[in-house]
Each structure stands twice: as C-alpha cells, then as structure tokens.
Design a protein around this motif. Structure first.
Motif, PDB file in Angstrom:
ATOM      1  N   UNK A  60       1.070   8.766  -7.161  1.00  0.00           N
ATOM      2  CA  UNK A  60       1.815   9.008  -6.854  1.00  0.00           C
ATOM      3  C   UNK A  60       3.092   7.971  -5.752  1.00  0.00           C
ATOM      4  N   UNK A  61       1.865   8.212  -4.800  1.00  0.00           N
ATOM      5  CA  UNK A  61       2.004   7.117  -3.622  1.00  0.00           C
ATOM      6  C   UNK A  61       2.172   5.734  -3.952  1.00  0.00           C
ATOM      7  N   UNK A  62       1.532   5.415  -4.815  1.00  0.00           N
ATOM      8  CA  UNK A  62       1.176   3.998  -5.257  1.00  0.00           C
ATOM      9  C   UNK A  62       3.116   4.141  -6.221  1.00  0.00           C
ATOM     10  N   UNK A  63       3.152   4.568  -6.865  1.00  0.00           N
ATOM     11  CA  UNK A  63       4.139   4.448  -7.604  1.00  0.00           C
ATOM     12  C   UNK A  63       5.478   4.682  -7.034  1.00  0.00           C
ATOM     13  N   UNK A  64       5.706   5.530  -5.749  1.00  0.00           N
ATOM     14  CA  UNK A  64       6.449   5.136  -4.969  1.00  0.00           C
ATOM     15  C   UNK A  64       6.979   4.012  -4.703  1.00  0.00           C
ATOM     16  N   UNK A  65       5.710   3.583  -3.777  1.00  0.00           N
ATOM     17  CA  UNK A  65       5.511   2.745  -2.687  1.00  0.00           C
ATOM     18  C   UNK A  65       5.921   1.085  -3.830  1.00  0.00           C
ATOM     19  N   UNK A  66       6.024   1.187  -4.961  1.00  0.00           N
ATOM     20  CA  UNK A  66       5.985   0.254  -5.978  1.00  0.00           C
ATOM     21  C   UNK A  66       7.311  -0.283  -6.170  1.00  0.00           C
ATOM     22  N   UNK A  67       8.346   0.650  -6.132  1.00  0.00           N
ATOM     23  CA  UNK A  67      10.461   0.905  -5.817  1.00  0.00           C
ATOM     24  C   UNK A  67      10.159  -0.282  -5.500  1.00  0.00           C
ATOM     25  N   UNK A  68       9.838  -0.691  -4.493  1.00  0.00           N
ATOM     26  CA  UNK A  68      11.197  -1.909  -3.899  1.00  0.00           C
ATOM     27  C   UNK A  68       9.504  -1.604  -2.649  1.00  0.00           C
ATOM     28  N   UNK A  69       9.474  -3.175  -1.971  1.00  0.00           N
ATOM     29  CA  UNK A  69       8.394  -4.439  -1.044  1.00  0.00           C
ATOM     30  C   UNK A  69       8.514  -3.726   0.249  1.00  0.00           C
ATOM     31  N   UNK A  70      10.002  -3.538   0.411  1.00  0.00           N
ATOM     32  CA  UNK A  70      10.270  -2.187   1.919  1.00  0.00           C
ATOM     33  C   UNK A  70      10.265  -2.239   1.843  1.00  0.00           C
ATOM     34  N   UNK A  88      10.245   5.403   3.467  1.00  0.00           N
ATOM     35  CA  UNK A  88      11.215   5.072   4.407  1.00  0.00           C
ATOM     36  C   UNK A  88      10.773   3.553   3.455  1.00  0.00           C
ATOM     37  N   UNK A  89      12.603   2.964   3.859  1.00  0.00           N
ATOM     38  CA  UNK A  89      12.799   1.978   3.584  1.00  0.00           C
ATOM     39  C   UNK A  89      13.081   0.901   4.744  1.00  0.00           C
ATOM     40  N   UNK A  90      12.492  -0.664   5.170  1.00  0.00           N
ATOM     41  CA  UNK A  90      13.554  -1.256   6.100  1.00  0.00           C
ATOM     42  C   UNK A  90      13.418  -2.525   4.957  1.00  0.00           C
ATOM     43  N   UNK A  91      14.548  -3.298   6.427  1.00  0.00           N
ATOM     44  CA  UNK A  91      14.645  -5.050   6.271  1.00  0.00           C
ATOM     45  C   UNK A  91      15.628  -5.331   5.516  1.00  0.00           C
ATOM     46  N   UNK A  92      16.350  -4.230   4.964  1.00  0.00           N
ATOM     47  CA  UNK A  92      17.420  -4.266   3.811  1.00  0.00           C
ATOM     48  C   UNK A  92      17.440  -3.426   2.594  1.00  0.00           C
ATOM     49  N   UNK A  93      18.060  -2.471   2.197  1.00  0.00           N
ATOM     50  CA  UNK A  93      18.856  -2.112   2.764  1.00  0.00           C
ATOM     51  C   UNK A  93      18.183  -0.895   3.516  1.00  0.00           C
ATOM     52  N   UNK A  94      18.484  -0.257   4.372  1.00  0.00           N
ATOM     53  CA  UNK A  94      16.802   0.833   5.068  1.00  0.00           C
ATOM     54  C   UNK A  94      17.607   1.549   4.856  1.00  0.00           C
TER      55      UNK A  94
END
Length: 138
Positions: A60-70, A88-94
């Motif tokens: 599950x962690x890999x799948x969610x981490x693949x959503x967006x490189x940020x 958590x996402x950073x670098x636009x959009x946060x």
C-alpha cells in the motif's frame, strides 16, 4: 494531488485481511466513483482502472508513493479493517491527507481529509471514493 490519490488509491483495493506488507491487490478491471471538496468547491470523477500484476505485488505504501513524485506516505498502519495512512506532498501543490482505505471482497471505500495550498494558507480537502471490481481481466 486529489485526483491522482483516488485513482491510484482505489486501485489498491483488495487486501488479504492480515497485516502483510504486500497489498494483495486483486487483478482486473475496477470501476470507481469519487466525490471531493476542495474548500467550498465540490467535484467528482468516475471511471475504470485496470490493475495489473505489477500493481498486485506492491505494498500500500508503494502504491500511494507512486501517486506523485512529490508525495510520500509519512505514516501508515495496516489494521484488520483496512489501511490507515498520512500522505504529505511538497513542491507544488503542497498538501497533506489523513485517510483510511477499507476493503471487502471486491469493493473498497477510501475516505480522507486534509489540506492543499501552503502550510500558512491552506484550503481544506475532503475525499470519499468507492470502487468495485467488475471483471477479473481488463
């Protein structure tokens, strides 16, 4: 951020019920429907997503981490009734989402709340999505 979360999050649908690192995603064609609010603005999406063998072997962690490189999972727990996570996402959009993915035989429900924008000026986000496996092949 939000649109990719429900599309890929709902592709992480079936899980064996035990607390293994693997998601045991059932391969096949999944149909999903999502509703979300970004601030006061409602939106939604529906569609289908093909889950292949590579995805079925991911955690599950890999799948969610693949959503967006940020975006990265910063906290997660597999429980008897699903998968709890903080993304958590950073670098636009946060942004940040706290969510739960609950799964059944060939169905799933994803609920998440959080924010997008900047840490000092953010907009609330609420997401509800459901999915159903409609075929064992794509």
């Amino acid at each position: 951020m939000t649109a990719r979360i429900f599309a890929l999050g709902l592709s992480a649908l079936t899980f064996s019920g035990s607390a293994f690192a693997q998601s045991n995603v059932a391969e096949g064609l999944w149909s999903y429907q999502a509703r979300y609010m970004i601030g006061p603005i409602p939106a939604g999406d529906r569609g289908q997503y093909c889950v292949g063998s590579d995805m079925s072997q991911s955690s599950f962690d890999q799948l969610f981490n693949d959503i967006n490189s940020r975006c990265r999972v910063t906290d997660s727990e597999t429980t008897a009734d699903g998968y709890d996570f903080k993304l958590q996402c950073s670098g636009g959009p946060d942004g940040e989402l706290d969510g739960k993915l609950q799964v059944g035989a060939d169905t799933a429900i994803l609920n998440a709340t959080g924010w997008t924008g900047t840490a000092s000026e953010n907009v609330p986000v609420m997401l509800t999505a459901t999915a159903e496996r409609v075929a064992s092949t794509c």
